[in-house]
Design an enzyme around this catalytic site. Sequence first.
Site, PDB file in Angstrom:
ATOM      1  N   CYS A  48      -1.697 -13.644  -8.535  1.00 53.67           N
ATOM      2  CA  CYS A  48      -0.511 -14.098  -9.411  1.00 53.67           C
ATOM      3  C   CYS A  48      -0.326 -13.145 -10.540  1.00 53.67           C
ATOM      4  O   CYS A  48      -1.366 -12.677 -11.005  1.00 53.67           O
ATOM      5  CB  CYS A  48      -0.599 -15.472  -9.689  1.00 53.67           C
ATOM      6  SG  CYS A  48      -0.980 -16.466  -8.507  1.00 53.67           S
ATOM      7  N   ARG A  87       1.191  -6.719  -7.543  1.00 52.13           N
ATOM      8  CA  ARG A  87      -0.001  -7.532  -7.486  1.00 52.13           C
ATOM      9  C   ARG A  87       0.097  -8.524  -6.008  1.00 52.13           C
ATOM     10  O   ARG A  87      -0.854  -8.964  -5.586  1.00 52.13           O
ATOM     11  CB  ARG A  87      -0.361  -8.416  -8.286  1.00 52.13           C
ATOM     12  CG  ARG A  87      -0.500  -7.757  -9.902  1.00 52.13           C
ATOM     13  CD  ARG A  87      -0.459  -8.684 -11.098  1.00 52.13           C
ATOM     14  NE  ARG A  87      -1.645  -9.551 -10.950  1.00 52.13           N
ATOM     15  CZ  ARG A  87      -2.805  -9.383 -11.936  1.00 52.13           C
ATOM     16  NH1 ARG A  87      -2.812  -8.212 -12.737  1.00 52.13           N
ATOM     17  NH2 ARG A  87      -3.578 -10.240 -11.784  1.00 52.13           N
ATOM     18  N   TRP A 113       1.059 -15.928  -5.436  1.00 57.61           N
ATOM     19  CA  TRP A 113       0.304 -15.660  -4.571  1.00 57.61           C
ATOM     20  C   TRP A 113      -0.246 -16.903  -3.894  1.00 57.61           C
ATOM     21  O   TRP A 113      -1.205 -17.398  -4.642  1.00 57.61           O
ATOM     22  CB  TRP A 113      -0.570 -14.599  -4.629  1.00 57.61           C
ATOM     23  CG  TRP A 113      -1.017 -14.159  -3.416  1.00 57.61           C
ATOM     24  CD1 TRP A 113      -0.438 -13.337  -2.383  1.00 57.61           C
ATOM     25  CD2 TRP A 113      -2.564 -14.606  -2.840  1.00 57.61           C
ATOM     26  NE1 TRP A 113      -1.573 -13.131  -1.619  1.00 57.61           N
ATOM     27  CE2 TRP A 113      -2.610 -13.842  -1.544  1.00 57.61           C
ATOM     28  CE3 TRP A 113      -3.276 -15.434  -3.029  1.00 57.61           C
ATOM     29  CZ2 TRP A 113      -3.435 -13.939  -0.615  1.00 57.61           C
ATOM     30  CZ3 TRP A 113      -4.594 -15.502  -2.378  1.00 57.61           C
ATOM     31  CH2 TRP A 113      -4.718 -14.850  -1.212  1.00 57.61           C
ATOM     32  N   ASN A 124      -2.713 -18.595 -13.180  1.00 53.28           N
ATOM     33  CA  ASN A 124      -3.464 -17.552 -12.167  1.00 53.28           C
ATOM     34  C   ASN A 124      -4.715 -18.381 -11.775  1.00 53.28           C
ATOM     35  O   ASN A 124      -5.608 -18.576 -13.203  1.00 53.28           O
ATOM     36  CB  ASN A 124      -3.480 -15.935 -12.520  1.00 53.28           C
ATOM     37  CG  ASN A 124      -2.293 -15.452 -13.119  1.00 53.28           C
ATOM     38  OD1 ASN A 124      -1.226 -15.846 -12.529  1.00 53.28           O
ATOM     39  ND2 ASN A 124      -2.287 -14.270 -13.381  1.00 53.28           N
ATOM     40  N   GLY A 125      -5.332 -18.121 -10.744  1.00 54.26           N
ATOM     41  CA  GLY A 125      -6.698 -18.550 -10.503  1.00 54.26           C
ATOM     42  C   GLY A 125      -6.476 -19.992  -9.862  1.00 54.26           C
ATOM     43  O   GLY A 125      -5.708 -20.152  -9.180  1.00 54.26           O
ATOM     44  N   GLU A 180     -12.144   2.386   6.797  1.00 56.17           N
ATOM     45  CA  GLU A 180     -11.123   2.569   5.903  1.00 56.17           C
ATOM     46  C   GLU A 180      -9.598   2.553   6.497  1.00 56.17           C
ATOM     47  O   GLU A 180      -8.656   2.137   6.197  1.00 56.17           O
ATOM     48  CB  GLU A 180     -11.471   3.628   4.856  1.00 56.17           C
ATOM     49  CG  GLU A 180     -10.228   3.914   3.916  1.00 56.17           C
ATOM     50  CD  GLU A 180     -10.009   2.494   3.084  1.00 56.17           C
ATOM     51  OE1 GLU A 180      -8.778   2.638   2.478  1.00 56.17           O
ATOM     52  OE2 GLU A 180     -10.615   1.495   3.122  1.00 56.17           O
ATOM     53  N   LYS A 183      -6.751   0.089   6.628  1.00 51.01           N
ATOM     54  CA  LYS A 183      -5.356   0.520   6.128  1.00 51.01           C
ATOM     55  C   LYS A 183      -4.103   0.342   7.267  1.00 51.01           C
ATOM     56  O   LYS A 183      -3.204  -0.266   6.819  1.00 51.01           O
ATOM     57  CB  LYS A 183      -5.193   2.098   5.770  1.00 51.01           C
ATOM     58  CG  LYS A 183      -5.840   2.556   4.506  1.00 51.01           C
ATOM     59  CD  LYS A 183      -5.115   1.954   3.394  1.00 51.01           C
ATOM     60  CE  LYS A 183      -5.713   2.022   1.923  1.00 51.01           C
ATOM     61  NZ  LYS A 183      -6.744   0.848   2.075  1.00 51.01           N
ATOM     62  N   GLU A 204      -3.703  -3.697   7.259  1.00 52.63           N
ATOM     63  CA  GLU A 204      -3.131  -4.099   5.845  1.00 52.63           C
ATOM     64  C   GLU A 204      -1.583  -3.988   5.929  1.00 52.63           C
ATOM     65  O   GLU A 204      -0.786  -4.735   5.478  1.00 52.63           O
ATOM     66  CB  GLU A 204      -3.626  -3.234   4.753  1.00 52.63           C
ATOM     67  CG  GLU A 204      -4.956  -3.924   4.390  1.00 52.63           C
ATOM     68  CD  GLU A 204      -5.376  -3.029   3.035  1.00 52.63           C
ATOM     69  OE1 GLU A 204      -6.077  -3.483   2.377  1.00 52.63           O
ATOM     70  OE2 GLU A 204      -5.318  -1.668   2.959  1.00 52.63           O
ATOM     71  N   HIS A 223     -21.864   0.019  23.143  1.00 49.21           N
ATOM     72  CA  HIS A 223     -22.596  -1.443  22.932  1.00 49.21           C
ATOM     73  C   HIS A 223     -21.539  -2.470  23.077  1.00 49.21           C
ATOM     74  O   HIS A 223     -21.755  -3.537  22.274  1.00 49.21           O
ATOM     75  CB  HIS A 223     -23.413  -1.241  21.902  1.00 49.21           C
ATOM     76  CG  HIS A 223     -24.663  -0.237  21.941  1.00 49.21           C
ATOM     77  ND1 HIS A 223     -25.613  -0.419  22.803  1.00 49.21           N
ATOM     78  CD2 HIS A 223     -24.940   0.729  21.256  1.00 49.21           C
ATOM     79  CE1 HIS A 223     -26.535   0.379  22.745  1.00 49.21           C
ATOM     80  NE2 HIS A 223     -26.290   1.505  21.697  1.00 49.21           N
ATOM     81  N   LYS A 225      -2.826  -7.654  -4.911  1.00 46.28           N
ATOM     82  CA  LYS A 225      -3.576  -6.138  -5.426  1.00 46.28           C
ATOM     83  C   LYS A 225      -4.765  -6.504  -6.121  1.00 46.28           C
ATOM     84  O   LYS A 225      -5.823  -5.808  -5.887  1.00 46.28           O
ATOM     85  CB  LYS A 225      -2.503  -5.523  -6.448  1.00 46.28           C
ATOM     86  CG  LYS A 225      -3.083  -3.950  -6.726  1.00 46.28           C
ATOM     87  CD  LYS A 225      -3.264  -3.039  -5.597  1.00 46.28           C
ATOM     88  CE  LYS A 225      -3.662  -1.648  -6.151  1.00 46.28           C
ATOM     89  NZ  LYS A 225      -3.858  -0.596  -5.079  1.00 46.28           N
TER      90      LYS A 225
END
Length: 608
Positions: free
Chosen positions: A2, A27, A74, A98-99, A480, A484, A487, A503, A603
């Site tokens: 947020c 963000r 968010w 925020n939080g 990674e 990506k 995401e 396996h 973010k």
Amino acid sequence: MCGIVGIISGRQVTPLLIDGLKRLEYRGYDSAGVATLIDGRIERRRAKGKIVNLEKRIEEEPLSGTIGIGHTRWATHGVPNETNAHPHATKHVAVVHNGIIENYRELRDELKAQGRVFESDTDTEVVVHLISQYVENGLSAEDAVAQSLKRLKGAFALAILFSGRDDIIIGARKGSPLAVGFGDNEMFLGSDALALAPLTGKIMYLEDGDRAVLTRSSVVVYDENDAVVHRKVVESATSGAMIGKGQYRHFMLKEIYEQPQVIGDTLNTMINQDADTITLPNVPFDLKDVSRLTIVACGTSYYAGLVGKYWIEKIARVPVDIDVASEFRYRRPVMQDGGVSLFISQSGETMDTLAALRYCKEQGQKIVSIVNVDTSTMARESDCVLKTLAGPEIGVASTKAFTTQLTLLACFAIALGRAKGVLPKEEEARLSRALVEVPSRAAEVLNNDDAIEQIAQDLMVPAHDVLYLGRGSSYPIALEGALKLKEISYIHAEGYAAGEMKHGPIALIDDDVPVVVVAPTDDLFDKTVSNMQEVLARGGKVVFFGDKNGVGTVCDRSAATIILPTVDPFVAPILYAIPVQLLAYHTAVAKGTDVDQPRNLAKSVTVE
């Protein structure tokens, strides 16, 4: 996550609040809102979705005022809609937050029992009603906030506006970052320096437990014991111009193309090219005494740490433990006396990583942080800070922050190896020279952009599942690459150590599942090719990233091949990160997703 902006001024603040919120879009958010005072009354405008929706709302219902607060949300508690959007308000108080308030259920039940009526599903609304209750009981705005903060558990940053009080805004911080900005007869609150650029370059970062009372000409800061404290005012190097897209279609693409420059900038802070040596600045302890290293991070930064583990154990012969911060902080591991713990975070505010840092500090560990923001909480609480010079990273999916983190980890491994006496001078010189070549080689990698775009359109866009394979230090790059793709394109993807294919994951192979193989020519190349042949034998479509020394054995059977510059295997992870970024980017663009602000992601992750 947020975002918060607060302004107390002599000019109209709504346009400034909107501009500030736009600078916080990176963000991640799903609703937005602002509140001002008009003739002493709190007035709000809120909207679900992007800030453009809020702007349309304000066009229809203009909002004046010289004092106000704004927010991008968010969602945590309650679905994204206008009712749950911030600011939340009563006739006395408006709050943006925020939080997470961890004891909100207990407080909500208590306040409802006292007759207070809640409108939203959020945890934030308890803050509004709690402060309002104290105001109605006769406390001043300042005292009502002070008493309310003592009741709150969790992590939060707050900006608070009061009806009838156009002379103050109050901010408070516990866990989530909050900064105070200084202007000419105006003051500002913001989640970070970017929120306040270009309004001001003079920034004060609040510490945990602080609350700040802002007037148009001053700020008074109180700590959690209600004592007046002084926090350092710093000049921010961030400007509004730094967060433009330039000629690029998306921030992510711009940031991918900035990597040759920012890798070079970061290297220049560590490397003496004349002597082919690495120097870590301001390390307050002797590296030769490091007998064990603990690396803790989240997400992309964790994958950087995995590469670092390979490098440090191979080059410096120091054992490395690595864990994701959200597991580490609750596992409460036994820490070695006098050990060193290394934390990696783009923002320096990642909640789980910060909590892990504090645990290690309590256990007597020496703390090293790799961060992109040297004024962040993690930086301020560390013994040693290695700063990535990536500049502001606006795209939610990390690119240049990742490769500069890798750059610093490579430098750390070399410096540690030298200090431990296990890295001969000629080997240090060879590795240092390999690092010096990385910026120019990274620029060469970008020449493959068009070819990678074609691969994305032909092979990736039709896929519902994609596998990424790598061995050794290329394994984290496979992880990674898969992250990506997930995401920003929303295609399911997984990264595997190539030797693990047989396996289990090999059962997934068919001609509808592209397999991206990350395979520089190194001592594990032949084994990686063998695993790739297992994929080909089962009809898998291989996208092969390798150099000219290796592609001759495979390019005739792969569905697509990208030939990358031949480099020392030591630095290959840095370079091979770039094509997997481009592959994800072009896939997302072709699918029409929101590349810079993918759904559900944020973010700076400042909640658990």
